[in-house]
Design a protein around this motif. Sequence first.
Motif, PDB file in Angstrom:
ATOM      1  N   VAL A 158     -49.991 -31.204 -41.778  1.00  0.00           N
ATOM      2  CA  VAL A 158     -50.878 -31.878 -40.842  1.00  0.00           C
ATOM      3  C   VAL A 158     -51.116 -30.922 -39.679  1.00  0.00           C
ATOM      4  CG1 VAL A 158     -48.947 -33.060 -39.701  1.00  0.00           C
ATOM      5  CG2 VAL A 158     -51.271 -33.938 -39.434  1.00  0.00           C
ATOM      6  N   VAL A 159     -52.373 -30.753 -39.322  1.00  0.00           N
ATOM      7  CA  VAL A 159     -52.749 -29.835 -38.250  1.00  0.00           C
ATOM      8  C   VAL A 159     -53.483 -30.633 -37.180  1.00  0.00           C
ATOM      9  CG1 VAL A 159     -53.950 -27.704 -37.652  1.00  0.00           C
ATOM     10  CG2 VAL A 159     -52.977 -27.975 -39.939  1.00  0.00           C
ATOM     11  N   ASN A 160     -53.010 -30.506 -35.943  1.00  0.00           N
ATOM     12  CA  ASN A 160     -53.502 -31.348 -34.853  1.00  0.00           C
ATOM     13  C   ASN A 160     -54.162 -30.504 -33.758  1.00  0.00           C
ATOM     14  OD1 ASN A 160     -52.065 -33.549 -36.156  1.00  0.00           O
ATOM     15  ND2 ASN A 160     -50.205 -32.649 -35.284  1.00  0.00           N
ATOM     16  N   PRO A 161     -55.487 -30.353 -33.816  1.00  0.00           N
ATOM     17  CA  PRO A 161     -56.171 -29.565 -32.788  1.00  0.00           C
ATOM     18  C   PRO A 161     -56.385 -30.353 -31.511  1.00  0.00           C
ATOM     19  CG  PRO A 161     -57.469 -29.767 -34.843  1.00  0.00           C
ATOM     20  CD  PRO A 161     -56.399 -30.807 -34.868  1.00  0.00           C
ATOM     21  N   SER A 216     -49.587 -28.020 -34.009  1.00  0.00           N
ATOM     22  CA  SER A 216     -50.477 -28.510 -32.969  1.00  0.00           C
ATOM     23  C   SER A 216     -50.928 -27.342 -32.107  1.00  0.00           C
ATOM     24  CB  SER A 216     -49.773 -29.558 -32.097  1.00  0.00           C
ATOM     25  OG  SER A 216     -49.358 -30.667 -32.876  1.00  0.00           O
ATOM     26  N   PHE A 217     -52.182 -27.349 -31.715  1.00  0.00           N
ATOM     27  CA  PHE A 217     -52.717 -26.260 -30.897  1.00  0.00           C
ATOM     28  C   PHE A 217     -53.861 -26.806 -30.047  1.00  0.00           C
ATOM     29  CE2 PHE A 217     -55.157 -26.039 -34.883  1.00  0.00           C
ATOM     30  CZ  PHE A 217     -56.470 -25.932 -34.427  1.00  0.00           C
ATOM     31  N   PRO A 218     -54.259 -26.078 -28.979  1.00  0.00           N
ATOM     32  CA  PRO A 218     -53.736 -24.788 -28.524  1.00  0.00           C
ATOM     33  C   PRO A 218     -52.494 -24.968 -27.652  1.00  0.00           C
ATOM     34  CG  PRO A 218     -55.549 -25.458 -27.123  1.00  0.00           C
ATOM     35  CD  PRO A 218     -55.436 -26.507 -28.202  1.00  0.00           C
ATOM     36  N   ARG A 219     -51.631 -23.981 -27.667  1.00  0.00           N
ATOM     37  CA  ARG A 219     -50.484 -23.980 -26.784  1.00  0.00           C
ATOM     38  C   ARG A 219     -50.899 -23.327 -25.467  1.00  0.00           C
ATOM     39  NH1 ARG A 219     -45.900 -21.183 -30.362  1.00  0.00           N
ATOM     40  NH2 ARG A 219     -47.644 -19.793 -30.754  1.00  0.00           N
TER      41      ARG A 219
END
Length: 241
Positions: free
Chosen positions: A172-175, A215-218
């Motif tokens: 899972v990728v959370n932008p 998750s990004f961006p940091r």
Amino acid sequence: MFNGKTYWIVGASEGLGRALAKSLSNEGAKLVVSARSEQRLKSLAGELPNARCVVMDVCDKNSVELASQQVGEIDGLIYCAGAYDPIGALDWQNDKVLRMADVNFQGALRVLGEVMPSFSARKAGHIVLIGSLAGFSGLPQAVGYGASKSALMHLAENIKADVARTDIQVQVVNPGFIKTRLTDKNDFDMPSIMEPDQAATAVVNAMKSGRFSTSFPRPFSWIFKLSRFVPLSLFHRIVVR
């Protein structure tokens, strides 16, 4: 990792999905790109040497079933279809709220219902669900969107638990904010907003990393991840203006 493998990108006509198709094509993946807009899909497929388009409406069960038959066997699925309208509870617009829930979450269920039997039989496959930083905790003006993305992120955890003893990989990728026709609807400041190609690079890197959740961006994303561990009233003091 991607060379010669077939990925089905759902929600590929615009924004992140379109940029992601270009990035994965450059990595050598064979692509099936889907969305409702046949014109935009054909335009995208015409730019790529290894892509074909299958028109599909994720809100229509028959459309999803027919598209799945046309797509055939795949190595991976990326679900990034999304609907968004900034709506608060005091200005509830039911049609739009239900539309967000249907596209962002129930659409994923329909597509996964077609893909999972093949992955299960082979005990192999790659599932990537595009969540959102808005899915970590309740936010203002996010009725419909935040809840549906949270459900999608939770679904990824459910699937991961069930496929732990197989070679099915779940991510899972959370932008955060991505500059698209959807975020153009916002009339508030959007910190750390990214261009679609930047976000697509981050998603591909996340897929290569093998991490379950990215998750990004940091460091912007840290605020939302930490929201799970602080009182909601404190989080709201930070994000509600």
